[in-house]
Design a protein around this motif. Structure first.
Motif, PDB file in Angstrom:
ATOM      1  N   TYR A   1       1.506   1.437  -6.079  1.00  0.00           N
ATOM      2  CA  TYR A   1       0.657   0.211  -5.542  1.00  0.00           C
ATOM      3  C   TYR A   1      -0.281   0.436  -4.467  1.00  0.00           C
ATOM      4  O   TYR A   1       0.051   1.676  -3.615  1.00  0.00           O
ATOM      5  N   HIS A   2      -1.494  -0.110  -4.542  1.00  0.00           N
ATOM      6  CA  HIS A   2      -2.341   0.038  -3.455  1.00  0.00           C
ATOM      7  C   HIS A   2      -2.641  -1.753  -3.263  1.00  0.00           C
ATOM      8  O   HIS A   2      -2.467  -2.596  -4.316  1.00  0.00           O
ATOM      9  N   GLU A   3      -3.101  -1.749  -2.005  1.00  0.00           N
ATOM     10  CA  GLU A   3      -3.606  -3.207  -1.390  1.00  0.00           C
ATOM     11  C   GLU A   3      -4.443  -3.156  -0.264  1.00  0.00           C
ATOM     12  O   GLU A   3      -4.499  -2.442   0.520  1.00  0.00           O
ATOM     13  N   GLN A   4      -5.446  -4.104  -0.603  1.00  0.00           N
ATOM     14  CA  GLN A   4      -6.747  -4.164   0.502  1.00  0.00           C
ATOM     15  C   GLN A   4      -7.259  -5.442   0.166  1.00  0.00           C
ATOM     16  O   GLN A   4      -7.729  -5.944  -0.887  1.00  0.00           O
TER      17      GLN A   4
ATOM     18  N   GLU B   1       0.757  -1.185  -0.023  1.00  0.00           N
ATOM     19  CA  GLU B   1      -0.155  -0.028  -0.069  1.00  0.00           C
ATOM     20  C   GLU B   1       0.867   1.510  -0.004  1.00  0.00           C
ATOM     21  O   GLU B   1       1.811   1.568   0.899  1.00  0.00           O
ATOM     22  N   GLY B   2       0.709   1.925  -1.135  1.00  0.00           N
ATOM     23  CA  GLY B   2       1.374   3.387  -1.284  1.00  0.00           C
ATOM     24  C   GLY B   2       2.556   3.322  -1.501  1.00  0.00           C
ATOM     25  O   GLY B   2       3.514   4.283  -1.717  1.00  0.00           O
TER      26      GLY B   2
END
Length: 116
Positions: A29-32, A6-7
């Protein structure tokens, strides 16, 4: 466990062929909840997006991009996340174009150290 993406911003360690990502390209990048996505641009790429999943240290995603010559391309990539000795992350990638011929491997590394 490998830290979240994330970020984080990544850049290729070497140029690919013309019309592909290169050392001037930046990926954010992003992640969830097991999903990943990123925006990228720079070098020959005007705009690119990727979306996929993460399982442990493995990423599986599709990407699509627009280059300065007006060509759009898409493909599939599988990556492994590796933590470097200095704490930054590296993505070791194996990719294949789906909209045209070609495949290969690449490495992208975190641009700046991320406080963990």
């Amino acid at each position: 466990m490998v830290p979240s993406l994330e970020g984080l911003t990544f850049a290729p360690v070497a140029d690919q062929a013309p019309g592909q990502v290169g050392t001037g390209t930046r990926f954010t990048y992003h992640e969830q909840d097991g999903g990943i996505w990123a925006e990228y641009a720079g070098g020959d790429v005007v705009r690119g997006r990727l979306v996929g999943t993460r399982s442990g240290d493995r990423l599986d995603f599709r990407y699509v991009q627009l280059t300065h010559d007006g060509i759009t391309s898409s493909g599939h990539c599988e990556s492994r996340i590796v933590e470097l000795p200095d704490g930054r992350l590296r993505l070791e990638e194996s990719w294949q174009w789906e909209s045209r011929t070609g495949d290969g491997t690449s490495i992208v590394e975190e641009v700046t150290r991320h406080a963990r």
